[in-house]
Design a protein around this motif. Structure first.
Motif, mmCIF file in Angstrom:
data_model
loop_
_atom_site.group_PDB
_atom_site.id
_atom_site.type_symbol
_atom_site.label_atom_id
_atom_site.label_comp_id
_atom_site.label_asym_id
_atom_site.label_seq_id
_atom_site.Cartn_x
_atom_site.Cartn_y
_atom_site.Cartn_z
ATOM 1 N N ASP A 164 0.817 -1.218 0.000
ATOM 2 C CA ASP A 164 0.000 0.000 0.000
ATOM 3 C C ASP A 164 0.850 1.267 0.000
ATOM 4 O O ASP A 164 0.588 2.210 0.756
ATOM 5 C CB ASP A 164 -0.955 -0.006 1.197
ATOM 6 C CG ASP A 164 -0.272 -0.338 2.517
ATOM 7 O OD1 ASP A 164 0.916 -0.709 2.502
ATOM 8 O OD2 ASP A 164 -0.935 -0.250 3.567
ATOM 9 N N HIS A 177 2.003 -4.957 3.767
ATOM 10 C CA HIS A 177 1.254 -3.710 3.916
ATOM 11 C C HIS A 177 1.790 -2.908 5.092
ATOM 12 O O HIS A 177 2.292 -3.450 6.075
ATOM 13 C CB HIS A 177 -0.239 -3.979 4.098
ATOM 14 C CG HIS A 177 -0.565 -4.948 5.205
ATOM 15 N ND1 HIS A 177 -0.467 -6.307 5.050
ATOM 16 C CD2 HIS A 177 -0.983 -4.752 6.482
ATOM 17 C CE1 HIS A 177 -0.812 -6.917 6.174
ATOM 18 N NE2 HIS A 177 -1.118 -5.988 7.069
ATOM 19 N N TYR A 180 -6.153 -7.747 3.646
ATOM 20 C CA TYR A 180 -5.119 -7.967 2.637
ATOM 21 C C TYR A 180 -5.125 -9.441 2.222
ATOM 22 O O TYR A 180 -5.562 -10.308 2.969
ATOM 23 C CB TYR A 180 -3.743 -7.557 3.176
ATOM 24 C CG TYR A 180 -3.664 -6.090 3.530
ATOM 25 C CD1 TYR A 180 -3.371 -5.143 2.554
ATOM 26 C CD2 TYR A 180 -3.906 -5.648 4.816
ATOM 27 C CE1 TYR A 180 -3.313 -3.791 2.851
ATOM 28 C CE2 TYR A 180 -3.847 -4.300 5.140
ATOM 29 C CZ TYR A 180 -3.551 -3.374 4.149
ATOM 30 O OH TYR A 180 -3.502 -2.030 4.454
ATOM 31 N N GLN A 184 -7.638 -3.264 8.095
ATOM 32 C CA GLN A 184 -7.629 -3.376 6.648
ATOM 33 C C GLN A 184 -7.426 -4.831 6.223
ATOM 34 O O GLN A 184 -6.677 -5.581 6.864
ATOM 35 C CB GLN A 184 -6.514 -2.501 6.063
ATOM 36 C CG GLN A 184 -6.670 -1.030 6.388
ATOM 37 C CD GLN A 184 -7.979 -0.463 5.872
ATOM 38 O OE1 GLN A 184 -8.161 -0.263 4.674
ATOM 39 N NE2 GLN A 184 -8.920 -0.205 6.769
ATOM 40 N N ARG A 238 -9.767 -11.454 5.317
ATOM 41 C CA ARG A 238 -8.728 -11.620 4.314
ATOM 42 C C ARG A 238 -9.329 -12.193 3.031
ATOM 43 O O ARG A 238 -10.214 -13.039 3.059
ATOM 44 C CB ARG A 238 -7.621 -12.553 4.815
ATOM 45 C CG ARG A 238 -6.908 -11.991 6.033
ATOM 46 C CD ARG A 238 -5.672 -12.802 6.328
ATOM 47 N NE ARG A 238 -4.971 -12.258 7.482
ATOM 48 C CZ ARG A 238 -4.138 -11.237 7.440
ATOM 49 N NH1 ARG A 238 -3.893 -10.638 6.299
ATOM 50 N NH2 ARG A 238 -3.548 -10.800 8.540
ATOM 51 N N GLN A 243 0.264 -10.557 1.389
ATOM 52 C CA GLN A 243 0.442 -9.228 0.791
ATOM 53 C C GLN A 243 1.065 -8.287 1.814
ATOM 54 O O GLN A 243 0.499 -8.071 2.898
ATOM 55 C CB GLN A 243 -0.906 -8.674 0.332
ATOM 56 C CG GLN A 243 -0.831 -7.328 -0.348
ATOM 57 C CD GLN A 243 -2.204 -6.839 -0.776
ATOM 58 O OE1 GLN A 243 -3.215 -7.514 -0.566
ATOM 59 N NE2 GLN A 243 -2.253 -5.660 -1.357
#
Length: 599
Positions: free
Chosen positions: A402, A465, A483, A481, A595, A463
């Protein structure tokens, strides 16, 4: 004239007066009752000014709630071009200590493009400038002093390429973002300040004031009841460990390269350093005008994020991927041996190894980083399989972090070589011999190598981040968040074999990274010394720790430094020492994130 005629004339006069009175009364009814609202609004519009109130930008915290970036109030001197008489330019330039030609050009352009939008002349103005403007207030119609928030960095660490910086919106931004921004508005230009701009910026408010003939405010309109308050931006909670980040920055000081540390169980970035870097605080306020041009002109490119944008050959750190490909495809077994006499000859060319290792199996070949073993293994694997498994580990494309500006590197394929050299005009064998030890056209970023190391330790690609959660100030909720992640399609026993070999690299005599040993911690790693056609070799060290249920995965890359074992591995050891041997504050607890299954 007789009395009758006189009476007639009197009645006519009375009727005329009545008609005139009726006309006046009708017009008054029309003006005050029927269209009163319309004319009242027109009158007020000529006596009111709408002043933009800029929102407070969201704060940024590390994983333990340590504040990294907040806001502080600063004075800004602006001018409404349409209201400011040009003959007062010399006075204003003198008061603000601005070049008169520059000020004249700015006003000319603003009158043409946006005559009623305040033009910011001085941000973070000094008190003496504000006092001078206030003293000559009546002589400067259209000039206004506002209080705007500016970024304030609260810690000793820089975290430059992760946080990024905030500057005025550019013409390109204005074209892309339409009415959401006006000239002079602040906007994130890099790092999370840019990628999370929609959350951080907040929403503008408006204050309505009555103004005099010179356009200067004299009173609040409607006692402030018509004002629209601004909405503050949302706060960001990062995965960054501020103490680990500071250690990483110190370890890389004076060098060129990058360090990336991840939580292999979540993909959160614990630390990310790119050197040379810049001082974010110097890009906030009045210092930015002098500092930013210096950064742009610096040949060391301090604005360039080497962790996600610089591309390097991975060198021997690539060998675990080649080994897993051969094992998974049944091309070798853990017992397969190759004799190393100091090199391997193919196509009439000698490909050298740094030692004569004798008979080595796979585990031993990784431990001592035997090139001869992997030259031959590269031939067995072939270009197509190497490309296929490279893609499974996420090479050849961005990781999806990100942060803006990430590059995906190069994972060569048959079509790539056909395009570069012409179909049938290149030799696959010679290419894969070189690719077997992570050289040739192959290129990766330090972040990709950290993700790769984490996958070797956990069997899962996650991923990476920076942002863990966003604090929504409207709902007053901390929103984690989501991911992506997916398991690497490699048999568990094969991953265990590679972990054993990486353990040997650090902890068994003969390993190339004995300098990364850390008492009490089972560190697993792999060194790499990547050839550099433009100078001295680059030093790599990647790995994870501890061996079981790893808590940290890392990549250390030092440009033009030589051996990975001699240079990068000791840096990783000190990084791990900082991570494991300290009293950590309590982690900010988040609800479990949702996720997704694919990157």
């Amino acid at each position: 004239m007789n009395e009758r005629e006189l009476q007639f004339r009197l009645r006519v006069l009375q009727a005329a007066l009545l008609a005139v009175a009726a006309v006046f009364v009708g017009r008054l009814v029309q003006l005050q009752l029927l269209r009163g609202d319309v004319y009242r609004l027109r009158a007020e519009a000529q006596a009111l000014k709408r002043i933009v109130v800029h929102p407070v930008r969201g704060n940024i915290y590390d994983r333990f709630g340590v504040p990294l970036v907040e806001n502080t109030p600063a004075f800004t001197v602006s001018v409404v071009p349409a209201e400011f008489p040009l003959e007062r330019i010399p006075l204003l330039a003198t008061l603000l200590e601005l070049p008169e030609p520059w000020l004249r050009e700015q006003l000319r352009e603003a009158r043409r493009a946006a005559p009623f939008v305040p033009l910011r002349l001085v941000r973070d103005a000094e008190f003496r400038h504000i006092a001078a403007v206030e003293e000559h207030w009546t002589e400067l119609p259209g000039v206004q002093v506002e209080i705007e928030p500016k970024r304030h960095y609260l810690t000793q660490l820089r975290l430059a390429h992760v946080l990024g910086y905030v500057r005025e919106v550019t013409p390109r931004h204005l074209e892309q973002l339409g009415d959401r921004y006006r000239p002079g508005d602040p906007i994130g230009h890099s790092g999370v300040e840019a990628s999370f701009e929609p959350f951080l910026r907040g929403e503008k408010g408006y204050r309505f004031v009555a103004v005099d003939a010179l356009g200067q405010p004299v009173a609040r309109f409607n006692e402030g009841r018509s004002d629209i308050p601004p909405q503050a931006g949302f706060d960001l909670y990062l995965g960054i460990d501020a103490q680990l980040q500071q250690t990483a920055e110190q370890l890389l000081e004076g060098k060129r390269g990058a360090i990336v540390a991840l939580d292999p169980q979540t993909g959160e970035v614990l630390a990310m350093v790119s050197k040379p870097d810049f001082i974010p605080d110097s890009l906030s306020g009045r210092k930015a005008a002098r500092y930013f041009p210096r950064l742009l002109a610096d040949p060391d490119r301090p604005l360039f994020n080497r962790a996600i944008q610089a591309l390097y050959a991975p060198g021997s750190t690539w060998k675990m991927l080649v080994a897993l490909t051969a094992l998974q495809e049944g091309l070798i077994t853990p017992q397969t041996q190759v004799f190393c006499g100091g090199g391997f000859t193919y196509g009439g060319r000698l490909f050298r190894c740094h030692h004569a290792h004798g008979n080595v199996n796979l585990r031993r070949a990784i431990q001592v980083s035997c090139n001869t073993f992997f030259y031959q293994l590269g031939l067995r694997v072939g270009l197509e399989r190497m490309h296929q498994y490279g893609q499974l580990f996420g090479f050849g494309r961005p990781t999806g972090i990100d942060l803006p500006g990430e590059r995906g590197g190069l994972l060569p394929s048959r079509s790539f070589y056909d395009q570069r050299y012409g179909k049938g005009r290149w030799n696959e064998g010679g290419r894969v011999v070189n690719l077997g030890i992570g050289q040739g056209e192959l290129s990766v970023t330090p972040l990709q190598m950290a993700v790769y190391a984490a996958a070797l330790g956990t069997g899962v690609i996650r991923q990476p981040h920076v942002v863990r959660a966003i604090y929504n100030k409207r709902t007053q909720q901390l929103q984690p968040q989501a991911y992506a992640e997916y398991p690497v399609p490699i048999r568990t026993e094969l991953l265990e074999l590679i972990r054993d070999a990486m353990y040997d690299v650090v902890n068994t005599p003969g390993g190339t990274a004995l300098s990364a040993q850390l008492p009490g911690i089972a560190v697993c790693g792999k060194t790499g010394t990547a050839q550099n056609p433009h100078g001295q070799d680059h030093a790599w060290f990647i790995g994870f720790a501890p061996r079981e249920n790893p808590r940290i995965a890392f990549c250390v890359l030092v440009e033009n430094a030589g051996s990975g074992g001699a240079v990068a591995a000791p840096i990783a050891r000190e990084l791990l020492r900082s991570f494991f041997f300290r009293t950590s504050p309590e982690l900010v607890q988040l609800p479990p994130p949702q996720r997704s299954g694919n990157l």
